[in-house]
Design a protein around this motif. Structure first.
Motif, PDB file in Angstrom:
ATOM      1  N   GLN A 117      47.464  81.665  54.452  1.00 40.96           N
ATOM      2  CA  GLN A 117      47.295  83.027  53.960  1.00 40.96           C
ATOM      3  C   GLN A 117      47.291  83.085  52.450  1.00 40.96           C
ATOM      4  OE1 GLN A 117      46.709  85.822  55.528  1.00 40.96           O
ATOM      5  NE2 GLN A 117      46.661  84.927  57.581  1.00 40.96           N
ATOM      6  N   GLY A 118      48.166  82.292  51.798  1.00 42.11           N
ATOM      7  CA  GLY A 118      48.280  82.377  50.352  1.00 42.11           C
ATOM      8  C   GLY A 118      47.079  81.862  49.607  1.00 42.11           C
ATOM      9  N   THR A 119      46.188  81.148  50.276  1.00 40.60           N
ATOM     10  CA  THR A 119      45.030  80.581  49.600  1.00 40.60           C
ATOM     11  C   THR A 119      43.859  81.523  49.563  1.00 40.60           C
ATOM     12  OG1 THR A 119      44.161  79.630  51.634  1.00 40.60           O
ATOM     13  CG2 THR A 119      45.735  78.301  50.407  1.00 40.60           C
ATOM     14  N   GLY A 120      43.930  82.651  50.248  1.00 41.17           N
ATOM     15  CA  GLY A 120      42.829  83.580  50.254  1.00 41.17           C
ATOM     16  C   GLY A 120      41.745  83.240  51.251  1.00 41.17           C
ATOM     17  N   PHE A 121      42.008  82.341  52.203  1.00 48.71           N
ATOM     18  CA  PHE A 121      41.014  81.958  53.191  1.00 48.71           C
ATOM     19  C   PHE A 121      41.286  82.682  54.497  1.00 48.71           C
ATOM     20  CE2 PHE A 121      40.541  78.551  50.230  1.00 48.71           C
ATOM     21  CZ  PHE A 121      39.211  78.204  50.319  1.00 48.71           C
ATOM     22  N   LEU A 122      40.216  82.939  55.238  1.00 51.39           N
ATOM     23  CA  LEU A 122      40.361  83.471  56.567  1.00 51.39           C
ATOM     24  C   LEU A 122      40.787  82.358  57.514  1.00 51.39           C
ATOM     25  CD1 LEU A 122      37.170  85.710  56.784  1.00 51.39           C
ATOM     26  CD2 LEU A 122      39.509  86.459  56.384  1.00 51.39           C
ATOM     27  N   SER A 123      41.039  82.710  58.756  1.00 53.61           N
ATOM     28  CA  SER A 123      41.372  81.690  59.737  1.00 53.61           C
ATOM     29  C   SER A 123      40.191  80.758  59.916  1.00 53.61           C
ATOM     30  CB  SER A 123      41.743  82.352  61.066  1.00 53.61           C
ATOM     31  OG  SER A 123      40.631  83.050  61.584  1.00 53.61           O
ATOM     32  N   LEU A 124      40.469  79.529  60.353  1.00 51.52           N
ATOM     33  CA  LEU A 124      39.420  78.532  60.470  1.00 51.52           C
ATOM     34  C   LEU A 124      38.395  78.903  61.521  1.00 51.52           C
ATOM     35  CD1 LEU A 124      41.464  75.236  60.164  1.00 51.52           C
ATOM     36  CD2 LEU A 124      40.612  76.760  58.386  1.00 51.52           C
ATOM     37  N   GLU A 125      38.777  79.757  62.471  1.00 56.15           N
ATOM     38  CA  GLU A 125      37.849  80.141  63.525  1.00 56.15           C
ATOM     39  C   GLU A 125      36.794  81.112  63.033  1.00 56.15           C
ATOM     40  OE1 GLU A 125      41.070  80.066  63.786  1.00 56.15           O
ATOM     41  OE2 GLU A 125      41.407  78.428  65.206  1.00 56.15           O
ATOM     42  N   THR A 126      37.107  81.893  62.003  1.00 62.33           N
ATOM     43  CA  THR A 126      36.174  82.919  61.527  1.00 62.33           C
ATOM     44  C   THR A 126      35.546  82.580  60.193  1.00 62.33           C
ATOM     45  OG1 THR A 126      38.001  84.125  60.480  1.00 62.33           O
ATOM     46  CG2 THR A 126      37.429  84.732  62.748  1.00 62.33           C
ATOM     47  N   THR A 127      36.096  81.605  59.458  1.00 63.54           N
ATOM     48  CA  THR A 127      35.549  81.257  58.151  1.00 63.54           C
ATOM     49  C   THR A 127      34.336  80.354  58.313  1.00 63.54           C
ATOM     50  OG1 THR A 127      37.771  81.368  57.221  1.00 63.54           O
ATOM     51  CG2 THR A 127      36.085  80.288  55.890  1.00 63.54           C
ATOM     52  N   PRO A 128      33.217  80.667  57.641  1.00 63.19           N
ATOM     53  CA  PRO A 128      32.044  79.791  57.729  1.00 63.19           C
ATOM     54  C   PRO A 128      32.380  78.392  57.224  1.00 63.19           C
ATOM     55  CG  PRO A 128      31.485  81.898  56.712  1.00 63.19           C
ATOM     56  CD  PRO A 128      32.963  81.861  56.824  1.00 63.19           C
ATOM     57  N   ARG A 129      31.775  77.385  57.869  1.00 66.27           N
ATOM     58  CA  ARG A 129      32.064  76.008  57.497  1.00 66.27           C
ATOM     59  C   ARG A 129      30.832  75.376  56.870  1.00 66.27           C
ATOM     60  NH1 ARG A 129      36.088  72.085  60.783  1.00 66.27           N
ATOM     61  NH2 ARG A 129      36.446  70.605  59.122  1.00 66.27           N
ATOM     62  N   PHE A 130      31.047  74.720  55.739  1.00 68.39           N
ATOM     63  CA  PHE A 130      29.985  74.092  54.978  1.00 68.39           C
ATOM     64  C   PHE A 130      30.108  72.571  55.099  1.00 68.39           C
ATOM     65  CE2 PHE A 130      30.118  78.279  53.364  1.00 68.39           C
ATOM     66  CZ  PHE A 130      28.947  78.551  52.688  1.00 68.39           C
ATOM     67  N   ARG A 131      29.382  71.892  54.242  1.00 69.51           N
ATOM     68  CA  ARG A 131      29.468  70.446  54.139  1.00 69.51           C
ATOM     69  C   ARG A 131      30.875  70.046  53.691  1.00 69.51           C
ATOM     70  NH1 ARG A 131      29.147  66.871  49.966  1.00 69.51           N
ATOM     71  NH2 ARG A 131      28.273  64.815  50.422  1.00 69.51           N
ATOM     72  N   SER A 132      31.410  68.956  54.234  1.00 69.91           N
ATOM     73  CA  SER A 132      32.761  68.505  53.894  1.00 69.91           C
ATOM     74  C   SER A 132      32.713  67.060  53.424  1.00 69.91           C
ATOM     75  CB  SER A 132      33.699  68.638  55.105  1.00 69.91           C
ATOM     76  OG  SER A 132      33.172  67.946  56.215  1.00 69.91           O
ATOM     77  N   VAL A 133      33.791  66.629  52.762  1.00 69.47           N
ATOM     78  CA  VAL A 133      33.849  65.265  52.243  1.00 69.47           C
ATOM     79  C   VAL A 133      34.136  64.298  53.383  1.00 69.47           C
ATOM     80  CG1 VAL A 133      34.612  66.082  49.995  1.00 69.47           C
ATOM     81  CG2 VAL A 133      36.306  65.394  51.697  1.00 69.47           C
ATOM     82  N   THR A 134      33.849  63.024  53.144  1.00 68.65           N
ATOM     83  CA  THR A 134      34.067  61.998  54.159  1.00 68.65           C
ATOM     84  C   THR A 134      35.265  61.109  53.860  1.00 68.65           C
ATOM     85  OG1 THR A 134      32.552  60.496  53.012  1.00 68.65           O
ATOM     86  CG2 THR A 134      31.608  61.932  54.698  1.00 68.65           C
ATOM     87  N   SER A 135      35.848  61.227  52.651  1.00 67.36           N
ATOM     88  CA  SER A 135      36.990  60.383  52.285  1.00 67.36           C
ATOM     89  C   SER A 135      38.042  61.232  51.581  1.00 67.36           C
ATOM     90  CB  SER A 135      36.536  59.240  51.366  1.00 67.36           C
ATOM     91  OG  SER A 135      37.637  58.471  50.933  1.00 67.36           O
ATOM     92  N   LEU A 136      39.280  61.150  52.052  1.00 64.97           N
ATOM     93  CA  LEU A 136      40.400  61.898  51.475  1.00 64.97           C
ATOM     94  C   LEU A 136      41.522  60.927  51.145  1.00 64.97           C
ATOM     95  CD1 LEU A 136      41.802  64.601  50.772  1.00 64.97           C
ATOM     96  CD2 LEU A 136      42.627  64.671  53.133  1.00 64.97           C
ATOM     97  N   ASN A 137      41.962  60.962  49.878  1.00 67.60           N
ATOM     98  CA  ASN A 137      43.028  60.081  49.411  1.00 67.60           C
ATOM     99  C   ASN A 137      44.130  60.925  48.779  1.00 67.60           C
ATOM    100  OD1 ASN A 137      44.636  58.043  48.451  1.00 67.60           O
ATOM    101  ND2 ASN A 137      43.232  57.354  46.854  1.00 67.60           N
ATOM    102  N   LEU A 138      45.316  60.883  49.362  1.00 66.49           N
ATOM    103  CA  LEU A 138      46.486  61.597  48.838  1.00 66.49           C
ATOM    104  C   LEU A 138      47.526  60.549  48.445  1.00 66.49           C
ATOM    105  CD1 LEU A 138      46.792  64.434  51.518  1.00 66.49           C
ATOM    106  CD2 LEU A 138      45.659  64.558  49.300  1.00 66.49           C
ATOM    107  N   HIS A 139      47.608  60.250  47.151  1.00 71.52           N
ATOM    108  CA  HIS A 139      48.495  59.199  46.675  1.00 71.52           C
ATOM    109  C   HIS A 139      49.587  59.811  45.801  1.00 71.52           C
ATOM    110  CE1 HIS A 139      49.951  55.745  44.329  1.00 71.52           C
ATOM    111  NE2 HIS A 139      49.533  54.998  45.337  1.00 71.52           N
ATOM    112  N   ASN A 140      50.825  59.624  46.213  1.00 69.15           N
ATOM    113  CA  ASN A 140      51.971  60.179  45.497  1.00 69.15           C
ATOM    114  C   ASN A 140      51.851  61.693  45.351  1.00 69.15           C
ATOM    115  OD1 ASN A 140      54.427  60.160  44.166  1.00 69.15           O
ATOM    116  ND2 ASN A 140      53.557  59.643  42.172  1.00 69.15           N
ATOM    117  N   VAL A 141      51.452  62.339  46.426  1.00 66.93           N
ATOM    118  CA  VAL A 141      51.412  63.796  46.509  1.00 66.93           C
ATOM    119  C   VAL A 141      52.418  64.198  47.585  1.00 66.93           C
ATOM    120  CG1 VAL A 141      50.004  65.829  46.971  1.00 66.93           C
ATOM    121  CG2 VAL A 141      48.990  63.845  45.827  1.00 66.93           C
TER     122      VAL A 141
END
Length: 658
Positions: A283-307
């Motif tokens: 809710q705090g991000t300003g996005f609608l629920s994932l079921e109603t929000t349009p979905r676009f192109r997404s990334v293929t690699s996600l790296n979370l290091h020391n987060v």
């Protein structure tokens, strides 16, 4: 080079701005600290969208609203309309939960266009206005500056009515569109009046459900016949009837929407027990629920290091992972997950059941783990048997002894008595690379053998800090590698006691297909009187496929180093190019003998396979003159890595903390 965007005073001048000209060639963009310079990238977003493939965030801190808005638009353009396929977030110990959720949501392909004007969406919509969609009877979008306009088919108010009446979110149409290089599945409300497809950009600019309908006088009449018959007959009475009709339609729509919301709320409550109610985390991000929000192109690699991921941030990530079918590489290191790792495993399990799941690389690292690594590997491979790379690296084990909130421990964790029971890997997998750093403690060798037996396609194996119950278990495991993994090409063993496994080590070196071997800190040469070093050298001389040899930290000494020079003798078929003999107590005199021996080989044979030699962290500063002479000879034949190391200072530091 390095370009400071904030110092570019001629950003809008095509003749002077280096950013405008260099933006065509930027393939990796790094954003750090308080997102400085993000607000200045507006004029070059189009160029960056066509060139940037990797986006990195380093040492992020909270920023003001305007900067976050600029970042949101930047992410949307580079990911949804551009070529960015890799997202990396590093060194963020105390992340802003809203900013982190913003980056993750857009990276996963979710975008809410409210109050975020995107010229790329408008431009693509203009192009799509001339597409064959018109032939299929679809309402066609025409980009405008102030309001959305639709031509051919329904007027704007009528289309808005259809959108309002289509309130059953479970019956959303799944539309497949192409964005960049990837095909993306987009969920948007279905149009009852049409059987065609709608583009994702049309979804981006759909009118809001709270938008007031246009006055009837502004509704275009697309029927020429109706216009001819009724041009002089339309009056206030007809307008009033039409207003009443629209009022009736909206009244019915609002009542049906309330009923649907009440029903969907019950569904959410029913599913909250198994998957958790994560809506508040988004809710705090300003996005609608994932079921109603349009979905676009997404990334293929996600790296979370020391987060560091709190429970709330972990819920946001898991909510996205469940449907992130385009994700191919997931790397999470030192996120302080703790018990939150169970949420990640549950999300990955859900993702594995998606038809278009592409995940092929999983890397999980942390200081503390609450799941035995081999059981963790079994859980992941059970869901992803087609996984190509699996890396699990942990330092300390901390298995919870107390019961969970529901009175039981996690299913695959088991009780303390069950953790020592062998976990069998029931089916074969497609692993090509397996890396496991074991926390301190005894491992179950039968579990490891079961994993190796199921990984018949394994090409690279890394085992770090594995403590076996007995030397016999190590011997059995090393023998099994030659039989169970015939495709193995790279073997890296670190901090595993191999002092009693000399014959098994020789058997591995003889393996014809092995190309890279590393025995670092494995206590190989502690007993010189057994002649093992001579046998090892003779075995390496007969192996033509071995190109990389690492013997770091095995107490080789001067005598052992001189013996290694025979690997490159005239009668040798060895192809070793890279050799690492760092941390082996080598002194200047021994290095000089080794160098002169290699020099003679070069003079006789005219060439030598060795191209890189690592001598770091040896005792070479005891006689700098001899050391420099030896290095001068060696550098004629190969590249030498010699990091200066003051052993006396290291010893003093060690004594000071004793």
């Amino acid at each position: 080079g390095i370009l400071d965007v904030s110092s570019d005073t001629c950003l809008h001048d095509h003749r002077f701005s280096p950013l405008l000209h260099s933006s065509h060639y930027v393939t990796e963009l790094t954003i750090g600290n308080k997102l400085q310079g993000v607000t200045r990238l507006g004029p070059v977003l189009g160029n960056l969208a066509a060139s940037v493939k990797t986006l990195k965030f380093l040492h992020l801190r909270s920023a003001d609203t305007a900067t976050e808005h600029a970042l949101k638009l930047l992410l949307h353009c580079l990911i949804h309309h551009g070529k960015v396929c890799k997202i990396s977030l590093s060194s963020w110990p105390t992340p802003d939960k809203d900013l982190l959720a913003l980056i993750l949501n857009i990276s996963a392909g979710f975008w809410h266009p409210k109050n975020n004007t995107c010229m790329m969406c408008l431009q693509e919509s203009d192009v799509e206005s001339n597409s064959p969609a018109q032939e299929n009877g679809l309402p066609q979008y025409v980009g405008g500056n102030t309001e959305d306009k639709w031509t051919e088919g329904k007027p704007s108010s009528a289309l808005l009515n259809l959108h309002l009446l289509d309130i059953d979110q479970r019956a959303l149409a799944k539309v497949t569109t192409n964005s960049g290089d990837d095909a993306v599945a987009t969920n948007i409300p279905a149009l009852p009046a049409s059987d065609g497809n709608i583009s994702r950009n049309a979804a981006c600019h759909q009118p809001s459900v709270n938008k007031v309908p246009l006055p009837t006088s502004q509704i275009p009449n697309t029927s020429a016949e109706a216009s001819a018959d009724n041009s002089c007959c339309r009056g206030r009475e007809a307008e009033g009837e039409q207003d009443e009709l629209f009022d009736f339609v909206f009244t019915v729509a609002q009542e049906e929407m309330r009923k649907s919301q009440d029903g969907s709320a019950k569904l959410v409550e029913e599913s909250a027990g198994s998957r958790g109610d994560l809506s508040e985390a988004v809710q705090g991000t300003g996005f609608l629920s994932l079921e109603t929000t349009p979905r676009f192109r997404s990334v293929t690699s996600l790296n979370l290091h020391n987060v560091v991921l709190t429970l709330e941030s972990c819920h946001v990530l898991c909510r996205l992972l469940r449907s992130w079918v385009s994700l191919e590489v997931l790397m999470m290191a030192y996120n302080e997950l703790g018990p939150n790792i169970f949420h990640v495993l549950e999300a990955l399990s859900t993702l594995s059941h998606q038809q278009d799941c592409r995940l092929c690389v999983i890397q999980l690292s942390d200081f503390v783990v609450q799941v035995p690594p081999l059981k963790l590997a079994r859980t992941i491979l059970a869901d992803f048997p087609s996984l190509h790379v699996l890396a699990l690296k942990f330092n300390v084990e901390n298995y919870p002894e107390e019961e969970g909130a529901n009175g039981s421990t996690p299913e695959f964790l088991g009780t303390s008595a069950q953790r020592n029971v062998c976990c069998i890997f029931p089916s074969a997998n497609q692993l090509k690379q397996l890396e496991i750093q074991f926390p301190r403690g005894l491992l179950n060798p039968q579990c490891l053998l079961s994993l190796l037996r199921a990984s018949t396609s394994l090409e690279k194996l890394v085992l770090d800090s594995a403590t076996f119950p007995s030397p016999a278990d190590v011997q059995v495991t090393l023998r099994a590698l030659s039989k169970l993994n015939p495709a193995l090409k790279k073997l890296y063993l670190h901090e595993i006691n191999l002092s009693s496994c000399k014959n098994e080590v020789l058997l591995l070196i003889q393996k014809s297909g092995l190309e890279e071997v590393s025995f670092s800190f494995c206590q190989l040469f502690e007993r010189r009187q057994d002649g093992f070093l001579t046998e090892a050298v003779n075995t390496m001389k007969k192996n033509p496929t071995l190109t990389f040899l690492c013997l770091r930290g095995n107490r080789l000494g001067d005598e052992g180093l001189v013996s290694l020079a025979d690997i490159f003798s005239e009668d040798s078929v060895s192809s070793i190019q890279h050799m690492d003999i760092s941390s082996n107590c080598i002194k200047p005199a021994g290095l000089l003998q080794f160098a002169k021996k290699l020099e003679k080989v070069m003079e006789r044979a005219g060439h030598m396979s060795l191209t890189h030699l690592n001598l770091s962290q040896n005792l070479l500063n005891r006689d700098l003159a001899i050391t420099q002479e030896a290095l001068h000879v060696l550098r004629k034949a190969c590249t030498v890595i010699d990091h200066s190391w003051d052993f006396s200072q290291v010893f003093a530091d060690h004594v000071s903390v004793m």
